[in-house]
Design a protein around this motif. Sequence first.
Motif, PDB file in Angstrom:
ATOM      1  N   MET A 101      50.926  59.926  38.382  1.00 34.24           N
ATOM      2  CA  MET A 101      49.616  59.616  38.648  1.00 34.24           C
ATOM      3  C   MET A 101      48.980  58.323  37.835  1.00 34.24           C
ATOM      4  O   MET A 101      49.012  58.426  36.711  1.00 34.24           O
ATOM      5  N   PRO A 102      48.709  57.545  38.689  1.00 34.65           N
ATOM      6  CA  PRO A 102      48.126  56.297  37.864  1.00 34.65           C
ATOM      7  C   PRO A 102      46.630  56.556  36.926  1.00 34.65           C
ATOM      8  O   PRO A 102      45.995  57.372  37.176  1.00 34.65           O
ATOM      9  N   ILE A 103      46.557  55.791  36.208  1.00 38.20           N
ATOM     10  CA  ILE A 103      45.232  55.855  35.263  1.00 38.20           C
ATOM     11  C   ILE A 103      44.477  54.803  35.954  1.00 38.20           C
ATOM     12  O   ILE A 103      44.932  53.636  36.133  1.00 38.20           O
ATOM     13  N   MET A 104      43.161  55.132  35.976  1.00 37.87           N
ATOM     14  CA  MET A 104      42.178  54.064  36.415  1.00 37.87           C
ATOM     15  C   MET A 104      41.291  53.756  35.249  1.00 37.87           C
ATOM     16  O   MET A 104      40.817  54.433  34.657  1.00 37.87           O
ATOM     17  N   ALA A 105      41.254  52.347  35.091  1.00 38.43           N
ATOM     18  CA  ALA A 105      40.681  51.998  33.886  1.00 38.43           C
ATOM     19  C   ALA A 105      39.528  51.170  34.426  1.00 38.43           C
ATOM     20  O   ALA A 105      39.324  50.157  34.953  1.00 38.43           O
ATOM     21  N   HIS A 106      38.038  51.734  34.240  1.00 37.68           N
ATOM     22  CA  HIS A 106      37.053  51.276  34.867  1.00 37.68           C
ATOM     23  C   HIS A 106      36.525  50.464  33.647  1.00 37.68           C
ATOM     24  O   HIS A 106      36.656  50.839  32.521  1.00 37.68           O
ATOM     25  N   SER A 107      36.163  49.095  34.107  1.00 38.77           N
ATOM     26  CA  SER A 107      35.711  48.263  32.780  1.00 38.77           C
ATOM     27  C   SER A 107      36.637  48.236  31.837  1.00 38.77           C
ATOM     28  O   SER A 107      36.555  48.387  30.688  1.00 38.77           O
ATOM     29  N   PRO A 108      37.789  47.746  32.131  1.00 39.68           N
ATOM     30  CA  PRO A 108      39.036  47.705  31.047  1.00 39.68           C
ATOM     31  C   PRO A 108      38.836  46.856  29.895  1.00 39.68           C
ATOM     32  O   PRO A 108      39.652  46.817  29.049  1.00 39.68           O
ATOM     33  N   LEU A 109      38.134  45.704  30.071  1.00 38.67           N
ATOM     34  CA  LEU A 109      37.875  44.683  28.970  1.00 38.67           C
ATOM     35  C   LEU A 109      36.786  45.337  28.071  1.00 38.67           C
ATOM     36  O   LEU A 109      36.564  44.808  26.990  1.00 38.67           O
ATOM     37  N   GLY A 110      36.144  46.234  28.374  1.00 40.39           N
ATOM     38  CA  GLY A 110      35.328  47.368  27.421  1.00 40.39           C
ATOM     39  C   GLY A 110      33.903  47.047  27.503  1.00 40.39           C
ATOM     40  O   GLY A 110      33.103  47.657  26.917  1.00 40.39           O
ATOM     41  N   VAL A 134      44.816  37.723  29.843  1.00 41.41           N
ATOM     42  CA  VAL A 134      45.688  38.174  28.968  1.00 41.41           C
ATOM     43  C   VAL A 134      45.375  39.743  28.858  1.00 41.41           C
ATOM     44  O   VAL A 134      46.430  40.546  28.954  1.00 41.41           O
ATOM     45  N   ALA A 135      44.177  40.257  28.406  1.00 38.05           N
ATOM     46  CA  ALA A 135      43.745  41.606  28.378  1.00 38.05           C
ATOM     47  C   ALA A 135      44.337  42.342  29.656  1.00 38.05           C
ATOM     48  O   ALA A 135      44.629  43.488  29.632  1.00 38.05           O
ATOM     49  N   LEU A 136      43.858  41.808  31.003  1.00 40.06           N
ATOM     50  CA  LEU A 136      44.182  42.322  32.116  1.00 40.06           C
ATOM     51  C   LEU A 136      45.812  42.535  32.236  1.00 40.06           C
ATOM     52  O   LEU A 136      45.971  43.708  32.775  1.00 40.06           O
ATOM     53  N   SER A 137      46.290  41.480  32.170  1.00 41.80           N
ATOM     54  CA  SER A 137      47.851  41.562  32.327  1.00 41.80           C
ATOM     55  C   SER A 137      48.507  42.631  31.342  1.00 41.80           C
ATOM     56  O   SER A 137      49.304  43.345  31.764  1.00 41.80           O
ATOM     57  N   TRP A 138      48.040  42.785  30.075  1.00 39.84           N
ATOM     58  CA  TRP A 138      48.340  43.600  29.060  1.00 39.84           C
ATOM     59  C   TRP A 138      48.308  45.020  29.618  1.00 39.84           C
ATOM     60  O   TRP A 138      49.003  45.932  29.703  1.00 39.84           O
ATOM     61  N   ALA A 139      47.163  45.218  30.226  1.00 41.73           N
ATOM     62  CA  ALA A 139      46.523  46.639  30.725  1.00 41.73           C
ATOM     63  C   ALA A 139      47.175  47.068  31.877  1.00 41.73           C
ATOM     64  O   ALA A 139      47.775  48.328  31.972  1.00 41.73           O
ATOM     65  N   MET A 140      47.796  46.187  32.658  1.00 45.77           N
ATOM     66  CA  MET A 140      48.179  46.499  33.808  1.00 45.77           C
ATOM     67  C   MET A 140      49.973  46.171  33.937  1.00 45.77           C
ATOM     68  O   MET A 140      50.642  46.427  34.889  1.00 45.77           O
ATOM     69  N   ARG A 141      50.338  46.047  32.604  1.00 46.38           N
ATOM     70  CA  ARG A 141      51.912  45.722  32.736  1.00 46.38           C
ATOM     71  C   ARG A 141      52.953  46.884  33.038  1.00 46.38           C
ATOM     72  O   ARG A 141      53.786  46.665  33.390  1.00 46.38           O
ATOM     73  N   VAL A 197      48.598  51.825  35.664  1.00 47.42           N
ATOM     74  CA  VAL A 197      47.188  51.635  35.384  1.00 47.42           C
ATOM     75  C   VAL A 197      46.696  50.680  36.465  1.00 47.42           C
ATOM     76  O   VAL A 197      47.091  49.765  36.829  1.00 47.42           O
ATOM     77  N   ILE A 198      45.475  51.482  37.108  1.00 49.49           N
ATOM     78  CA  ILE A 198      44.795  50.488  38.002  1.00 49.49           C
ATOM     79  C   ILE A 198      43.333  49.835  37.322  1.00 49.49           C
ATOM     80  O   ILE A 198      42.611  50.764  36.900  1.00 49.49           O
ATOM     81  N   THR A 199      43.280  48.572  37.228  1.00 49.15           N
ATOM     82  CA  THR A 199      42.139  48.378  36.389  1.00 49.15           C
ATOM     83  C   THR A 199      40.962  47.776  37.644  1.00 49.15           C
ATOM     84  O   THR A 199      41.201  47.269  38.473  1.00 49.15           O
ATOM     85  N   ILE A 200      39.762  48.352  37.255  1.00 49.55           N
ATOM     86  CA  ILE A 200      38.683  47.698  38.016  1.00 49.55           C
ATOM     87  C   ILE A 200      37.527  46.948  37.006  1.00 49.55           C
ATOM     88  O   ILE A 200      36.700  47.773  36.467  1.00 49.55           O
ATOM     89  N   PRO A 201      37.679  45.756  36.727  1.00 57.01           N
ATOM     90  CA  PRO A 201      36.641  44.980  36.244  1.00 57.01           C
ATOM     91  C   PRO A 201      35.111  45.224  36.240  1.00 57.01           C
ATOM     92  O   PRO A 201      35.169  45.277  37.679  1.00 57.01           O
ATOM     93  N   VAL A 233      31.129  38.498  38.964  1.00 58.01           N
ATOM     94  CA  VAL A 233      31.892  39.096  39.544  1.00 58.01           C
ATOM     95  C   VAL A 233      32.910  38.358  40.408  1.00 58.01           C
ATOM     96  O   VAL A 233      34.151  38.399  40.561  1.00 58.01           O
ATOM     97  N   ARG A 234      32.247  37.198  40.886  1.00 57.21           N
ATOM     98  CA  ARG A 234      32.945  35.988  41.636  1.00 57.21           C
ATOM     99  C   ARG A 234      34.091  35.541  40.710  1.00 57.21           C
ATOM    100  O   ARG A 234      35.069  35.136  40.968  1.00 57.21           O
ATOM    101  N   GLU A 235      33.778  34.933  39.367  1.00 61.26           N
ATOM    102  CA  GLU A 235      34.444  34.714  38.285  1.00 61.26           C
ATOM    103  C   GLU A 235      35.736  35.483  38.119  1.00 61.26           C
ATOM    104  O   GLU A 235      36.857  34.966  37.958  1.00 61.26           O
ATOM    105  N   ASN A 236      35.245  36.663  38.021  1.00 69.79           N
ATOM    106  CA  ASN A 236      36.382  37.523  37.661  1.00 69.79           C
ATOM    107  C   ASN A 236      37.395  37.790  38.951  1.00 69.79           C
ATOM    108  O   ASN A 236      38.644  37.611  38.564  1.00 69.79           O
ATOM    109  N   HIS A 237      36.905  37.742  39.949  1.00 70.88           N
ATOM    110  CA  HIS A 237      37.809  37.639  41.109  1.00 70.88           C
ATOM    111  C   HIS A 237      38.659  36.255  41.371  1.00 70.88           C
ATOM    112  O   HIS A 237      40.020  36.616  41.547  1.00 70.88           O
ATOM    113  N   VAL A 238      38.043  35.227  41.177  1.00 72.98           N
ATOM    114  CA  VAL A 238      39.003  34.089  41.275  1.00 72.98           C
ATOM    115  C   VAL A 238      39.794  33.766  40.184  1.00 72.98           C
ATOM    116  O   VAL A 238      40.727  33.416  40.339  1.00 72.98           O
TER     117      VAL A 238
END
Length: 89
Positions: A1-10, A36-43, A47-51, A59-64
């Motif tokens: 089962m994957p782990i969901m990381a809501h706000s993985p950047l803290g 870098v932090a997201l790539s590390w968390a998803m390696r 882990v499913i990351t939801i910034p 939100v737009r900046e994160n997505h793009v």
Amino acid sequence: MPIMAHSPLGGEGSTVLRNPTVQRIAASRGESPAAVALSWAMRSGAVITIPESGSVAHVRENHVREDAAGLTLRLDPDELRQLDQAFLT
């Protein structure tokens, strides 16, 4: 089962993006610290990351920029080891 990381950047006030190891790897790769932090968390693929963001512009900046870079950026084994040491020890 994957782990969901809501706000993985803290979230607001987090030191993750200001961490010297994250900053150094980001600078050497020409990437943002968030990518870098997201790539590390998803390696692992387990882990499913939801910034999270408090503004539409971020939100737009994160997505793009950061999320997309985090998906495509592949950190090398030494970089992963450095990040593991910075956060998991």
